[in-house]
Structures are given as C-alpha cells and as structure tokens.
Design a protein around this motif. Structure first.
Motif, PDB file in Angstrom:
ATOM      1  N   GLY A   1     -15.817   5.674   2.369  1.00 57.16           N
ATOM      2  CA  GLY A   1     -16.304   6.691   3.299  1.00 57.16           C
ATOM      3  C   GLY A   1     -15.889   6.441   4.732  1.00 57.16           C
ATOM      4  O   GLY A   1     -15.168   5.486   5.040  1.00 57.16           O
ATOM      5  N   PRO A   2     -16.396   7.281   5.650  1.00 55.87           N
ATOM      6  CA  PRO A   2     -15.986   7.182   7.060  1.00 55.87           C
ATOM      7  C   PRO A   2     -16.529   5.933   7.753  1.00 55.87           C
ATOM      8  O   PRO A   2     -16.018   5.523   8.787  1.00 55.87           O
ATOM      9  CB  PRO A   2     -16.569   8.453   7.699  1.00 55.87           C
ATOM     10  N   GLU A   3     -17.561   5.308   7.163  1.00 57.71           N
ATOM     11  CA  GLU A   3     -18.154   4.134   7.813  1.00 57.71           C
ATOM     12  C   GLU A   3     -17.465   2.825   7.409  1.00 57.71           C
ATOM     13  O   GLU A   3     -17.758   1.775   7.968  1.00 57.71           O
ATOM     14  CB  GLU A   3     -19.666   4.078   7.553  1.00 57.71           C
ATOM     15  N   GLY A   4     -16.546   2.881   6.443  1.00 55.61           N
ATOM     16  CA  GLY A   4     -15.808   1.683   6.041  1.00 55.61           C
ATOM     17  C   GLY A   4     -14.580   1.479   6.897  1.00 55.61           C
ATOM     18  O   GLY A   4     -14.301   2.253   7.824  1.00 55.61           O
ATOM     19  N   ILE A   5     -13.840   0.392   6.589  1.00 57.64           N
ATOM     20  CA  ILE A   5     -12.559   0.141   7.266  1.00 57.64           C
ATOM     21  C   ILE A   5     -11.551  -0.215   6.181  1.00 57.64           C
ATOM     22  O   ILE A   5     -11.846  -1.016   5.278  1.00 57.64           O
ATOM     23  CB  ILE A   5     -12.662  -1.013   8.277  1.00 57.64           C
TER      24      ILE A   5
ATOM     25  N   PRO B   1      -5.050  11.092   7.489  1.00 64.28           N
ATOM     26  CA  PRO B   1      -5.798  11.799   8.531  1.00 64.28           C
ATOM     27  C   PRO B   1      -7.217  11.262   8.723  1.00 64.28           C
ATOM     28  O   PRO B   1      -8.177  12.034   8.756  1.00 64.28           O
ATOM     29  CB  PRO B   1      -5.814  13.241   7.997  1.00 64.28           C
ATOM     30  N   PHE B   2      -7.347   9.934   8.830  1.00 66.23           N
ATOM     31  CA  PHE B   2      -8.667   9.307   9.008  1.00 66.23           C
ATOM     32  C   PHE B   2      -8.520   8.201  10.033  1.00 66.23           C
ATOM     33  O   PHE B   2      -7.564   7.414   9.955  1.00 66.23           O
ATOM     34  CB  PHE B   2      -9.165   8.688   7.686  1.00 66.23           C
ATOM     35  N   ASP B   3      -9.498   8.088  10.941  1.00 70.38           N
ATOM     36  CA  ASP B   3      -9.318   7.059  11.970  1.00 70.38           C
ATOM     37  C   ASP B   3      -9.790   5.677  11.519  1.00 70.38           C
ATOM     38  O   ASP B   3      -9.720   4.717  12.285  1.00 70.38           O
ATOM     39  CB  ASP B   3      -9.984   7.478  13.290  1.00 70.38           C
TER      40      ASP B   3
ATOM     41  N   ALA C   1       0.792  -1.244   0.000  1.00 72.06           N
ATOM     42  CA  ALA C   1       0.000   0.000   0.000  1.00 72.06           C
ATOM     43  C   ALA C   1       0.821   1.291   0.000  1.00 72.06           C
ATOM     44  O   ALA C   1       0.254   2.368  -0.172  1.00 72.06           O
ATOM     45  CB  ALA C   1      -0.932  -0.005   1.217  1.00 72.06           C
ATOM     46  N   ALA C   2       2.140   1.202   0.220  1.00 72.92           N
ATOM     47  CA  ALA C   2       2.946   2.433   0.316  1.00 72.92           C
ATOM     48  C   ALA C   2       3.149   3.076  -1.066  1.00 72.92           C
ATOM     49  O   ALA C   2       3.277   2.334  -2.046  1.00 72.92           O
ATOM     50  CB  ALA C   2       4.311   2.110   0.932  1.00 72.92           C
ATOM     51  N   PRO C   3       3.189   4.373  -1.183  1.00 71.94           N
ATOM     52  CA  PRO C   3       3.088   5.384  -0.116  1.00 71.94           C
ATOM     53  C   PRO C   3       1.665   5.700   0.331  1.00 71.94           C
ATOM     54  O   PRO C   3       1.467   6.434   1.282  1.00 71.94           O
ATOM     55  CB  PRO C   3       3.741   6.615  -0.753  1.00 71.94           C
ATOM     56  N   GLY C   4       0.640   5.158  -0.356  1.00 67.21           N
ATOM     57  CA  GLY C   4      -0.710   5.338   0.171  1.00 67.21           C
ATOM     58  C   GLY C   4      -1.703   5.961  -0.804  1.00 67.21           C
ATOM     59  O   GLY C   4      -2.812   6.331  -0.398  1.00 67.21           O
ATOM     60  N   GLY C   5      -1.332   6.064  -2.089  1.00 66.79           N
ATOM     61  CA  GLY C   5      -2.258   6.652  -3.069  1.00 66.79           C
ATOM     62  C   GLY C   5      -3.549   5.848  -3.196  1.00 66.79           C
ATOM     63  O   GLY C   5      -4.649   6.409  -3.245  1.00 66.79           O
ATOM     64  N   TRP C   6      -3.421   4.518  -3.226  1.00 66.04           N
ATOM     65  CA  TRP C   6      -4.632   3.688  -3.328  1.00 66.04           C
ATOM     66  C   TRP C   6      -5.470   3.819  -2.056  1.00 66.04           C
ATOM     67  O   TRP C   6      -6.703   3.813  -2.119  1.00 66.04           O
ATOM     68  CB  TRP C   6      -4.257   2.217  -3.566  1.00 66.04           C
ATOM     69  N   LEU C   7      -4.800   3.940  -0.906  1.00 68.19           N
ATOM     70  CA  LEU C   7      -5.546   4.068   0.352  1.00 68.19           C
ATOM     71  C   LEU C   7      -6.439   5.309   0.301  1.00 68.19           C
ATOM     72  O   LEU C   7      -7.584   5.292   0.796  1.00 68.19           O
ATOM     73  CB  LEU C   7      -4.575   4.193   1.538  1.00 68.19           C
TER      74      LEU C   7
END
Ligand SMILES: C[S@@+](CC[C@H](N)C(=O)[O-])C[C@H]1O[C@@H](n2cnc3c(N)ncnc32)[C@H](O)[C@@H]1O
Length: 204
Positions: free
Chosen positions: A64-68, A81-83, A50-56
């Motif tokens: 969205g915020p409700e996924g993991i 910046p997402f929990d 996954a690095a550096p994180g573009g796909w993330l």
C-alpha cells in the motif's frame, strides 16, 4: 499443435496484460504472496532484479501507500506512478549499490525478494551455476538487510548446486518452502524459495 507450456505461457501472458502488469512474472509473485501471506501493509520491501517492474507492481498493491519499495536492476526501470517505489539502476554484486539500498531503506527491511536471472547461454549447467551465484549474493545481502523475523522470496534454478544452496538458506530462516507457481512453465527448472522467520545476522 502448441505444447501445454505454450498454451499456458500464452494464457498467463494475456492474464498479466489484462491486469496491467509489466511482466508475466508478476502473476507468480501474486500467487506466492497470497498463498504464503508474505506482505503486510506498511512494510519495507527490497526487490533485487526488479526490471521491468511486474513484481514491484504486486509489492505496491500488497504494502500500500504507507509501505516503501526499493527496486534494483542492471537495466533501467520505467518509473511507477507511486512516490513510495524507489528505483536504483546498478549491479547487486557491487557493495556501493547495496549500501545505497540500505541507506534508502534507513534501517532493517521486512521483506527481500529476488527474481534475479543471468543472461542465459542455453547451457543448463552454466546458467544454473550463474543463477546460484546471483542467488547467493542476494542471500548474503538479505542477511545484512533483513530484520529478525523477516521474509525472503527467491527464484532459484534447480540443478546440481541446488541442495547445498537450499541448506545455506535453511540455516538462516525458520521455514523454507519450495513453490512452483502455476504461471511457471513445466519445462523451466525455476522454483521459488519462500523463506520466513529470518533468524538474524548471527545465522549467516
Ligand atoms: C526475470 S527478470 C526480473 C523480472 C521482474 N521480477 C518483473 O516481474 O518484472 C531478472 C532481472 O535480473 C536482473 N539482473 C541480473 N543480474 C543482475 C545484477 N547483477 N544486478 C542487478 N540486476 C540483475 C536482470 O537485468 C533482469 O532484469
């Protein structure tokens, strides 16, 4: 005079920068996800390599915020910046790393993506074989993690082992499409397998 590949590479690099994405690759996943409707809000996604994180970043936009989202890489990934985006530094070929992923996911996942790439030697046959090895590991892991009906998007380098690998993917999924994104250089042997309708663990 720059080649068509250089011009396009530069264009997509600038596009990714403009969108605030960490990699040009992000635009490839965006195109694939939009065309094949891979993600839905609230889904659980595992991102291998996954690095550096573009796909993330794209996955977070899509679920969205409700996924993991759980990202794994040998390299450190700077936090997003997402929990609901969790990061693991580790080797996807190590069973304990994949156990950690499964335990974080807390059950079966909806989508597994893999943009895994080995350190390139420049020798095509060797790079192809190493990349297929990594993709085979990703496929084996996805067979344990995915829910029946789940999806996978996976980068693969074309070469002599491609057809055999494709057959093993096709046994596990109801549909497998080969996608070459616009942001992928013509000169690159990479393609993406877009796999939907996971048949369940018994297909492995
Ligand atoms: C092309 S990059 C991924 C780019 C990413 N999709 C993005 O958009 O930011 C490929 C990644 O695969 C990772 N990788 C290669 N072998 C790995 C392994 N055995 N375990 C975990 N990550 C691995 C590399 O460290 C590299 O960061």
């Amino acid at each position: 005079m720059p080649s068509k590949d250089q011009v396009l590479g530069d264009f997509y690099y600038k596009e990714a920068k403009r969108g605030g994405y960490r990699s040009r690759s992000a635009l490839k996943l965006k195109e694939i996800a939009e065309k094949h409707r891979i993600f839905k809000k609230g889904q659980v996604v595992v991102d291998l390599g996954a690095a550096p994180g573009g796909w993330l970043q794209i996955e977070r936009e899509m679920v969205g915020p409700e996924g993991i989202i759980i990202g794994v890489d040998l390299s450190q990934i700077a936090p997003l910046p997402f929990d609901n985006v969790w990061l693991i530094r580790g080797d996807i070929t190590a069973p304990e790393v994949m156990e950690q992923v499964s335990s974080l996911a807390g059950g079966k996942v909806d989508v597994v993506v893999s943009d895994l790439a080995p350190k390139f030697s420049g020798i095509h046959d060797l790079d192809h074989a190493r990349q297929i090895d990594l993709s085979s590991m990703a496929l084996a892991s996805s067979s344990h993690m995915l829910r029946t009906g789940g999806s996978m998007v996976m980068k693969v380098l074309m070469g002599s082992e491609f057809r055999q690998f494709l057959s093993s993917v096709e046994r596990r999924f109801g549909s497998v499409k080969i996608h070459k994104p616009k942001a992928s250089r013509d000169s690159s042997s990479e393609v993406y397998l877009v796999c939907t309708g996971f048949r369940g663990q018994s297909s492995s």
